[in-house]
Design a protein around this motif. Structure first.
Motif, PDB file in Angstrom:
ATOM      1  N   ALA A 122       0.712  -0.902  -0.030  1.00 31.60           N
ATOM      2  CA  ALA A 122      -0.179  -0.174  -0.222  1.00 31.60           C
ATOM      3  C   ALA A 122       0.622   1.176   0.116  1.00 31.60           C
ATOM      4  N   PHE A 123       1.855   1.116   0.805  1.00 31.20           N
ATOM      5  CA  PHE A 123       2.728   3.056   0.719  1.00 31.20           C
ATOM      6  C   PHE A 123       3.516   2.601  -0.269  1.00 31.20           C
ATOM      7  N   MET A 124       3.585   1.507  -1.822  1.00 29.20           N
ATOM      8  CA  MET A 124       3.489   1.667  -2.730  1.00 29.20           C
ATOM      9  C   MET A 124       3.172   2.924  -3.418  1.00 29.20           C
ATOM     10  N   SER A 125       2.184   2.770  -4.135  1.00 36.45           N
ATOM     11  CA  SER A 125       0.820   3.923  -3.919  1.00 36.45           C
ATOM     12  C   SER A 125       1.379   5.678  -3.314  1.00 36.45           C
ATOM     13  N   VAL A 126       2.196   5.119  -2.523  1.00 38.45           N
ATOM     14  CA  VAL A 126       2.973   6.930  -2.063  1.00 38.45           C
ATOM     15  C   VAL A 126       3.879   7.049  -2.958  1.00 38.45           C
ATOM     16  N   TRP A 127       4.953   6.342  -2.728  1.00 35.16           N
ATOM     17  CA  TRP A 127       5.905   6.098  -3.652  1.00 35.16           C
ATOM     18  C   TRP A 127       5.734   6.439  -4.858  1.00 35.16           C
ATOM     19  N   PHE A 128       5.115   5.651  -5.005  1.00 32.66           N
ATOM     20  CA  PHE A 128       4.469   5.370  -6.776  1.00 32.66           C
ATOM     21  C   PHE A 128       4.787   6.698  -7.596  1.00 32.66           C
ATOM     22  N   PHE A 129       3.249   7.078  -6.630  1.00 29.71           N
ATOM     23  CA  PHE A 129       2.742   8.492  -7.530  1.00 29.71           C
ATOM     24  C   PHE A 129       3.714   9.959  -7.218  1.00 29.71           C
ATOM     25  N   GLU A 130       4.855   9.885  -5.736  1.00 27.74           N
ATOM     26  CA  GLU A 130       5.578  10.739  -5.480  1.00 27.74           C
ATOM     27  C   GLU A 130       6.633  10.328  -6.493  1.00 27.74           C
ATOM     28  N   GLU A 131       7.281   9.495  -7.157  1.00 30.22           N
ATOM     29  CA  GLU A 131       8.911   9.341  -8.080  1.00 30.22           C
ATOM     30  C   GLU A 131       8.331   9.192  -9.611  1.00 30.22           C
TER      31      GLU A 131
ATOM     32  N   TYR B 271      15.420  20.623  -8.495  1.00 28.14           N
ATOM     33  CA  TYR B 271      16.264  19.647  -7.884  1.00 28.14           C
ATOM     34  C   TYR B 271      16.600  19.757  -5.966  1.00 28.14           C
ATOM     35  N   GLN B 272      16.406  20.433  -5.616  1.00 33.66           N
ATOM     36  CA  GLN B 272      16.331  20.781  -4.054  1.00 33.66           C
ATOM     37  C   GLN B 272      14.637  20.407  -3.902  1.00 33.66           C
ATOM     38  N   THR B 273      13.697  20.520  -4.586  1.00 35.78           N
ATOM     39  CA  THR B 273      12.195  20.062  -3.733  1.00 35.78           C
ATOM     40  C   THR B 273      12.479  18.603  -4.465  1.00 35.78           C
ATOM     41  N   ILE B 274      12.533  17.684  -4.888  1.00 35.56           N
ATOM     42  CA  ILE B 274      13.092  16.576  -5.521  1.00 35.56           C
ATOM     43  C   ILE B 274      14.172  16.201  -3.946  1.00 35.56           C
ATOM     44  N   ALA B 275      14.982  16.833  -4.068  1.00 36.39           N
ATOM     45  CA  ALA B 275      16.485  16.046  -3.513  1.00 36.39           C
ATOM     46  C   ALA B 275      15.309  15.800  -2.260  1.00 36.39           C
ATOM     47  N   HIS B 276      14.924  16.796  -1.019  1.00 32.94           N
ATOM     48  CA  HIS B 276      13.666  16.632   0.109  1.00 32.94           C
ATOM     49  C   HIS B 276      12.542  14.939  -0.207  1.00 32.94           C
ATOM     50  N   ASP B 277      12.610  15.097  -1.360  1.00 34.66           N
ATOM     51  CA  ASP B 277      11.282  13.580  -1.304  1.00 34.66           C
ATOM     52  C   ASP B 277      12.318  12.467  -1.084  1.00 34.66           C
ATOM     53  N   GLU B 278      13.527  12.536  -1.708  1.00 35.69           N
ATOM     54  CA  GLU B 278      14.188  11.143  -1.717  1.00 35.69           C
ATOM     55  C   GLU B 278      14.798  11.182  -0.401  1.00 35.69           C
ATOM     56  N   ALA B 279      14.695  12.211   0.645  1.00 33.01           N
ATOM     57  CA  ALA B 279      15.213  11.912   1.842  1.00 33.01           C
ATOM     58  C   ALA B 279      13.927  11.097   2.001  1.00 33.01           C
ATOM     59  N   ARG B 280      13.039  11.355   2.560  1.00 38.58           N
ATOM     60  CA  ARG B 280      11.734  11.391   3.244  1.00 38.58           C
ATOM     61  C   ARG B 280      10.876   9.642   3.072  1.00 38.58           C
ATOM     62  N   HIS B 281      11.475   9.237   1.863  1.00 35.16           N
ATOM     63  CA  HIS B 281      11.396   8.012   1.123  1.00 35.16           C
ATOM     64  C   HIS B 281      12.275   7.216   2.101  1.00 35.16           C
ATOM     65  N   ALA B 282      13.384   7.450   2.418  1.00 37.95           N
ATOM     66  CA  ALA B 282      14.318   7.189   2.695  1.00 37.95           C
ATOM     67  C   ALA B 282      14.226   6.784   3.987  1.00 37.95           C
ATOM     68  N   GLY B 283      13.422   7.293   4.976  1.00 34.36           N
ATOM     69  CA  GLY B 283      12.764   7.696   5.775  1.00 34.36           C
ATOM     70  C   GLY B 283      12.089   6.924   6.428  1.00 34.36           C
ATOM     71  N   ALA B 284      11.236   6.459   5.504  1.00 32.74           N
ATOM     72  CA  ALA B 284      10.049   6.048   5.019  1.00 32.74           C
ATOM     73  C   ALA B 284      10.681   3.967   5.396  1.00 32.74           C
ATOM     74  N   TYR B 285      11.070   3.920   3.764  1.00 28.82           N
ATOM     75  CA  TYR B 285      12.075   2.455   3.882  1.00 28.82           C
ATOM     76  C   TYR B 285      12.596   2.370   5.514  1.00 28.82           C
ATOM     77  N   LEU B 286      13.227   3.430   5.809  1.00 29.60           N
ATOM     78  CA  LEU B 286      14.243   2.486   6.835  1.00 29.60           C
ATOM     79  C   LEU B 286      12.654   2.262   7.757  1.00 29.60           C
ATOM     80  N   ARG B 287      11.656   3.081   7.941  1.00 28.86           N
ATOM     81  CA  ARG B 287      10.654   2.592   9.000  1.00 28.86           C
ATOM     82  C   ARG B 287      10.497   0.718   8.348  1.00 28.86           C
ATOM     83  N   TYR B 288       9.934   0.752   8.025  1.00 32.63           N
ATOM     84  CA  TYR B 288       9.451  -1.314   7.083  1.00 32.63           C
ATOM     85  C   TYR B 288      11.006  -1.767   7.342  1.00 32.63           C
TER      86      TYR B 288
END
Length: 284
Positions: A68-77, A148-165
């Motif tokens: 289900a989280f993939m729905s968020v990751w996929f949308f943002e990527e 690029y600054q905006t999407i860099a912030h997204d990538e950091a949040r995605h790393a944090g989400a993967y870390l939760r899993y």
């Protein structure tokens, strides 16, 4: 479940492509042909979130929370690809990727251990965050710098989400799965934190993923310019040893916290990995 909380937190900081990107600040005199072409290559590379999502869903059929989280990751990527394409559509329309160029990066990835893939993408998000931060510094045109600054912030949040899993895998799946998780995380961590020792950039889009298509089985090999990534990193954004060291340090720092150990160097992590191997090897 982690998905509801992650959805809520990411929804709260989600940016709007129409109103949060400073399109009116565009200065064409500060965008070179060389810079514009790299935007096209990154737009196509980001489109590879599509086959990656198909892989994640296939290999995690027993995990509806993560799927289900993939729905968020996929949308943002995919949104990252879209905002880069929109930039080109507005300011360099001759460089907008064709549908054929985008579709070419959609090919099947071979099945792989889900925990190793999770760790691989965690490291990939950390590396992308640093690549895009460096790209924002290299570019001189204000709008693409902001993108690029905006999407860099997204990538950091995605790393944090993967870390939760990753934390969930260690805490909620029993001793056997927890041991498998530690093995998977340390194994991939050694690989991804050692990029300075490899001849090519270590990122999921630059790794071989389909034996039947080898050697043309990386996302980067499907681009109009297959060798562009090394040129972008080495000669354009100058992602040097200091920057690579920052990536390695972040991976080691997070693994130290995750695995309740202290990894100052890749060698420390590799010794930990070997100790796990000895623990799980049958006595002779």
């Amino acid at each position: 479940m982690l998905y509801p909380e992650l959805f809520k937190s990411m929804e709260a900081v989600r940016w709007n492509m129409a109103t949060d990107i400073p399109w009116d600040d565009f200065d064409g005199s500060k965008l070179s042909d060389e810079q514009a072409y790299t935007i096209k290559m990154n737009a196509i590379t980001e489109w590879a979130a599509l086959p990656a999502t198909e892989m994640f869903l296939r290999d995690n059929q027993d995990d509806s929370d993560f799927s289900a989280f993939m729905s968020v990751w996929f949308f943002e990527e995919q949104k990252h690809s879209l905002v880069l394409i929109e930039y080109l559509r507005r300011f360099r329309p001759e460089l907008v990727p064709t549908e054929e160029e985008l579709h070419k990066v959609r090919f099947e990835f071979d099945p792989a251990p889900a925990l190793e893939t999770l760790m691989l993408h965690f490291c990939g998000e950390i590396r992308l965050n640093h690549w895009y931060r460096r790209a924002a510094e290299w570019h001189t045109e204000p709008v693409i710098k902001a993108i690029y600054q905006t999407i860099a912030h997204d990538e950091a949040r995605h790393a944090g989400a993967y870390l939760r899993y990753m934390k969930r895998a260690l805490a909620q799946r029993g001793d056997l799965i927890g041991q498998q998780a530690r093995m998977a995380f340390s194994k991939i961590g050694v690989l991804m934190a050692s990029a300075h020792r490899t001849p090519q950039a270590l990122h999921p889009t630059n790794l071989h993923v389909n034996k039947n298509m080898f050697p043309d089985d990386t996302v980067q090999s499907k681009l109009p310019s297959p060798g562009w990534l090394e040129t972008w990193l080495d000669q354009q954004i100058h992602f040097d040893k200091d920057w690579e060291g920052k990536v390695s340090s972040r991976i080691l720092h997070n693994l130290s916290l995750l695995l309740d150990s202290s990894f100052k160097t890749v060698q420390d992590l590799n010794r930990y990995r070997k100790s796990l191997t000895r623990e799980t090897s049958p006595a002779v």
